[in-house]
Scaffold this motif. Structure first.
Motif, PDB file in Angstrom:
ATOM      1  N   ILE A 118      38.190  17.578  12.397  1.00  0.00           N
ATOM      2  CA  ILE A 118      37.899  18.460  11.272  1.00  0.00           C
ATOM      3  C   ILE A 118      39.044  19.446  11.143  1.00  0.00           C
ATOM      4  O   ILE A 118      39.558  19.946  12.146  1.00  0.00           O
ATOM      5  CB  ILE A 118      36.572  19.224  11.500  1.00  0.00           C
ATOM      6  CG1 ILE A 118      35.367  18.313  11.243  1.00  0.00           C
ATOM      7  CG2 ILE A 118      36.472  20.457  10.612  1.00  0.00           C
ATOM      8  CD1 ILE A 118      34.038  18.974  11.500  1.00  0.00           C
ATOM      9  N   GLU A 119      39.440  19.720   9.907  1.00  0.00           N
ATOM     10  CA  GLU A 119      40.538  20.659   9.661  1.00  0.00           C
ATOM     11  C   GLU A 119      39.996  21.855   8.884  1.00  0.00           C
ATOM     12  O   GLU A 119      39.373  21.694   7.830  1.00  0.00           O
ATOM     13  CB  GLU A 119      41.632  19.974   8.857  1.00  0.00           C
ATOM     14  CG  GLU A 119      42.939  20.729   8.805  1.00  0.00           C
ATOM     15  CD  GLU A 119      43.736  20.654  10.111  1.00  0.00           C
ATOM     16  OE1 GLU A 119      44.269  21.712  10.523  1.00  0.00           O
ATOM     17  OE2 GLU A 119      43.802  19.565  10.703  1.00  0.00           O
ATOM     18  N   GLN A 120      40.218  23.063   9.425  1.00  0.00           N
ATOM     19  CA  GLN A 120      39.736  24.267   8.752  1.00  0.00           C
ATOM     20  C   GLN A 120      40.288  24.335   7.325  1.00  0.00           C
ATOM     21  O   GLN A 120      41.480  24.110   7.097  1.00  0.00           O
ATOM     22  CB  GLN A 120      40.165  25.516   9.542  1.00  0.00           C
ATOM     23  CG  GLN A 120      39.622  26.819   8.955  1.00  0.00           C
ATOM     24  CD  GLN A 120      39.894  28.025   9.855  1.00  0.00           C
ATOM     25  OE1 GLN A 120      40.224  27.870  11.024  1.00  0.00           O
ATOM     26  NE2 GLN A 120      39.744  29.205   9.309  1.00  0.00           N
ATOM     27  N   GLY A 121      39.409  24.623   6.358  1.00  0.00           N
ATOM     28  CA  GLY A 121      39.826  24.723   4.962  1.00  0.00           C
ATOM     29  C   GLY A 121      39.601  23.458   4.163  1.00  0.00           C
ATOM     30  O   GLY A 121      39.575  23.491   2.936  1.00  0.00           O
ATOM     31  N   ASP A 122      39.435  22.308   4.857  1.00  0.00           N
ATOM     32  CA  ASP A 122      39.190  21.051   4.149  1.00  0.00           C
ATOM     33  C   ASP A 122      37.753  21.003   3.620  1.00  0.00           C
ATOM     34  O   ASP A 122      36.885  21.753   4.072  1.00  0.00           O
ATOM     35  CB  ASP A 122      39.408  19.851   5.086  1.00  0.00           C
ATOM     36  CG  ASP A 122      40.896  19.546   5.289  1.00  0.00           C
ATOM     37  OD1 ASP A 122      41.729  20.249   4.691  1.00  0.00           O
ATOM     38  OD2 ASP A 122      41.192  18.613   6.070  1.00  0.00           O
ATOM     39  N   ASP A 123      37.540  20.089   2.673  1.00  0.00           N
ATOM     40  CA  ASP A 123      36.170  19.860   2.210  1.00  0.00           C
ATOM     41  C   ASP A 123      35.375  19.194   3.322  1.00  0.00           C
ATOM     42  O   ASP A 123      35.900  18.358   4.063  1.00  0.00           O
ATOM     43  CB  ASP A 123      36.157  18.963   0.967  1.00  0.00           C
ATOM     44  CG  ASP A 123      36.738  19.657  -0.249  1.00  0.00           C
ATOM     45  OD1 ASP A 123      36.685  20.905  -0.285  1.00  0.00           O
ATOM     46  OD2 ASP A 123      37.250  18.962  -1.142  1.00  0.00           O
ATOM     47  N   GLY A 124      34.113  19.558   3.416  1.00  0.00           N
ATOM     48  CA  GLY A 124      33.260  18.968   4.442  1.00  0.00           C
ATOM     49  C   GLY A 124      32.643  17.671   3.973  1.00  0.00           C
ATOM     50  O   GLY A 124      32.155  17.584   2.849  1.00  0.00           O
ATOM     51  N   ASP A 125      32.689  16.649   4.820  1.00  0.00           N
ATOM     52  CA  ASP A 125      32.123  15.373   4.416  1.00  0.00           C
ATOM     53  C   ASP A 125      31.169  14.777   5.448  1.00  0.00           C
ATOM     54  O   ASP A 125      30.266  14.026   5.098  1.00  0.00           O
ATOM     55  CB  ASP A 125      33.235  14.361   4.108  1.00  0.00           C
ATOM     56  CG  ASP A 125      34.295  14.321   5.197  1.00  0.00           C
ATOM     57  OD1 ASP A 125      34.122  15.008   6.234  1.00  0.00           O
ATOM     58  OD2 ASP A 125      35.297  13.600   5.023  1.00  0.00           O
ATOM     59  N   PHE A 126      31.351  15.125   6.731  1.00  0.00           N
ATOM     60  CA  PHE A 126      30.523  14.532   7.770  1.00  0.00           C
ATOM     61  C   PHE A 126      29.970  15.583   8.732  1.00  0.00           C
ATOM     62  O   PHE A 126      30.564  16.646   8.927  1.00  0.00           O
ATOM     63  CB  PHE A 126      31.325  13.506   8.600  1.00  0.00           C
ATOM     64  CG  PHE A 126      31.704  12.269   7.846  1.00  0.00           C
ATOM     65  CD1 PHE A 126      30.808  11.221   7.696  1.00  0.00           C
ATOM     66  CD2 PHE A 126      32.967  12.160   7.273  1.00  0.00           C
ATOM     67  CE1 PHE A 126      31.160  10.076   6.995  1.00  0.00           C
ATOM     68  CE2 PHE A 126      33.325  11.021   6.574  1.00  0.00           C
ATOM     69  CZ  PHE A 126      32.421   9.980   6.430  1.00  0.00           C
ATOM     70  N   PHE A 127      28.867  15.217   9.314  1.00  0.00           N
ATOM     71  CA  PHE A 127      28.242  15.965  10.416  1.00  0.00           C
ATOM     72  C   PHE A 127      28.391  15.082  11.658  1.00  0.00           C
ATOM     73  O   PHE A 127      28.291  13.856  11.577  1.00  0.00           O
ATOM     74  CB  PHE A 127      26.766  16.180  10.071  1.00  0.00           C
ATOM     75  CG  PHE A 127      25.872  16.450  11.247  1.00  0.00           C
ATOM     76  CD1 PHE A 127      25.895  17.673  11.892  1.00  0.00           C
ATOM     77  CD2 PHE A 127      24.982  15.481  11.687  1.00  0.00           C
ATOM     78  CE1 PHE A 127      25.052  17.925  12.968  1.00  0.00           C
ATOM     79  CE2 PHE A 127      24.131  15.727  12.750  1.00  0.00           C
ATOM     80  CZ  PHE A 127      24.172  16.955  13.390  1.00  0.00           C
ATOM     81  N   TYR A 128      28.664  15.703  12.814  1.00  0.00           N
ATOM     82  CA  TYR A 128      28.965  14.930  14.020  1.00  0.00           C
ATOM     83  C   TYR A 128      28.110  15.356  15.215  1.00  0.00           C
ATOM     84  O   TYR A 128      27.799  16.536  15.378  1.00  0.00           O
ATOM     85  CB  TYR A 128      30.434  15.111  14.424  1.00  0.00           C
ATOM     86  CG  TYR A 128      31.437  14.651  13.387  1.00  0.00           C
ATOM     87  CD1 TYR A 128      31.861  13.324  13.337  1.00  0.00           C
ATOM     88  CD2 TYR A 128      31.990  15.548  12.475  1.00  0.00           C
ATOM     89  CE1 TYR A 128      32.801  12.904  12.400  1.00  0.00           C
ATOM     90  CE2 TYR A 128      32.921  15.135  11.531  1.00  0.00           C
ATOM     91  CZ  TYR A 128      33.319  13.814  11.508  1.00  0.00           C
ATOM     92  OH  TYR A 128      34.245  13.398  10.569  1.00  0.00           O
ATOM     93  N   VAL A 129      27.799  14.365  16.054  1.00  0.00           N
ATOM     94  CA  VAL A 129      27.182  14.612  17.358  1.00  0.00           C
ATOM     95  C   VAL A 129      28.094  13.970  18.401  1.00  0.00           C
ATOM     96  O   VAL A 129      28.561  12.836  18.221  1.00  0.00           O
ATOM     97  CB  VAL A 129      25.774  13.990  17.450  1.00  0.00           C
ATOM     98  CG1 VAL A 129      25.176  14.220  18.836  1.00  0.00           C
ATOM     99  CG2 VAL A 129      24.861  14.575  16.394  1.00  0.00           C
ATOM    100  N   VAL A 130      28.349  14.687  19.497  1.00  0.00           N
ATOM    101  CA  VAL A 130      29.228  14.173  20.556  1.00  0.00           C
ATOM    102  C   VAL A 130      28.424  13.242  21.459  1.00  0.00           C
ATOM    103  O   VAL A 130      27.419  13.636  22.049  1.00  0.00           O
ATOM    104  CB  VAL A 130      29.823  15.323  21.388  1.00  0.00           C
ATOM    105  CG1 VAL A 130      30.775  14.763  22.441  1.00  0.00           C
ATOM    106  CG2 VAL A 130      30.534  16.339  20.496  1.00  0.00           C
TER     107      VAL A 130
END
Length: 282
Positions: free
Chosen positions: A45-57
């Protein structure tokens, strides 16, 4: 592969936005998640980018960086079972942080479009089902249509097996219940028979309740302990309304609900003689 495993599924469902989902929708969400490898050093994930996914480790570790004064500073490390990026599922806001894999890692991902489609579809289905159901409950007739709609959105469905204890006499009150399917039995401790010691006190059946009936309201109104124990007489499903939502949404019904106390006390008097609800809370 798709469909997150049970071990991490529990961690996902503990996230606030998933808690109100019914079991069927939870399973849909978990099945929609897919495996995504992240190699050492990869910027997931890159700060400032549009959000597209949610993640679980699933495995590995990832560091979370936030730009402060033009510099990236590490503020957190994510490990097995932890999650990030959930705001992207709900809001069209830029990413608030950068996530970098500290080692080769495996993530489970869910895209925003799938989540919103699943949840919005299920929310509308739930609202329609509950609206029809709530319209048939006499005490809710005093509510406006929009108030019943708000009530429908706030209800959470919970299933019980035959013999399960739903609420326990003497416990603190945390929710109001409406029976969707099945039957329950209301019992109180027989503390009024002089021949019995505390260890021998049995329970006496006060009432049986069915679809459309409700219980648990008096303890919420009075802010007192539960006056009875409720058991599932059959496999059953109840719609739950937590105490804060109860106060906010059922305010117009409180006077009607309070009148039920008189009915309950009449039932107790028929069983034990002159007895009040207060006697059962001691």
């Amino acid at each position: 592969s798709s469909g997150i495993n049970a071990e991490y599924g529990g961690a996902v469902m503990d996230i606030l936005m998933f808690r109100s989902l019914d079991q069927e929708t939870r399973e849909y969400v978990l099945d929609a998640m897919f495996e995504k490898p992240a190699s050492d050093g990869e910027r997931v994930i890159e700060q400032g980018d549009d959000g597209d996914f949610f993640y679980v480790v699933d495995s590995g570790t990832l560091d979370c960086y936030v730009k402060i004064g033009g510099e990236e500073r590490m503020v957190k490390t994510y490990g097995n079972g932890e999650s990030f990026g959930e705001l992207a599922l709900m809001y069209n806001t830029p990413r608030a942080a950068t996530i970098i894999a500290k080692e080769d890692s495996v993530l489970w991902a869910l895209d925003r479009q799938t989540f919103r489609h699943l949840v919005l579809f299920k929310t509308m289905k739930k609202r329609n089902m509950y609206e029809e159901f709530l319209n048939a409950i006499p005490i809710l007739q005093s509510l406006e249509s929009y108030e019943r709609m708000n009530l429908a959105d706030a209800l959470q469905s919970k299933s019980y097996k035959e013999g399960d204890v739903i609420i326990t006499q003497g416990d603190a009150a945390d929710a109001f219940y409406i029976i969707e399917e099945g039957e329950v039995v209301v019992k109180v401790k027989d503390t009024f028979s002089s021949q019995q010691t505390n260890d021998e006190q049995g329970e006496v059946v006060v009432n049986e309740l069915h679809r459309g009936d409700y219980f648990g309201e008096l303890a919420l109104i009075d802010n007192k302990p539960r006056a009875a124990t409720i058991y599932a007489l059959t496999d059953c499903t109840c719609a739950l309304l937590d105490v804060k939502a109860f106060e906010r949404l059922l305010g117009p019904c409180v006077d009607i609900l309070k009148r039920n106390a008189e009915v309950y006390e009449q039932q107790l008097t028929a069983l034990f003689g002159q007895v009040s609800l207060e006697d059962l809370r001691r």
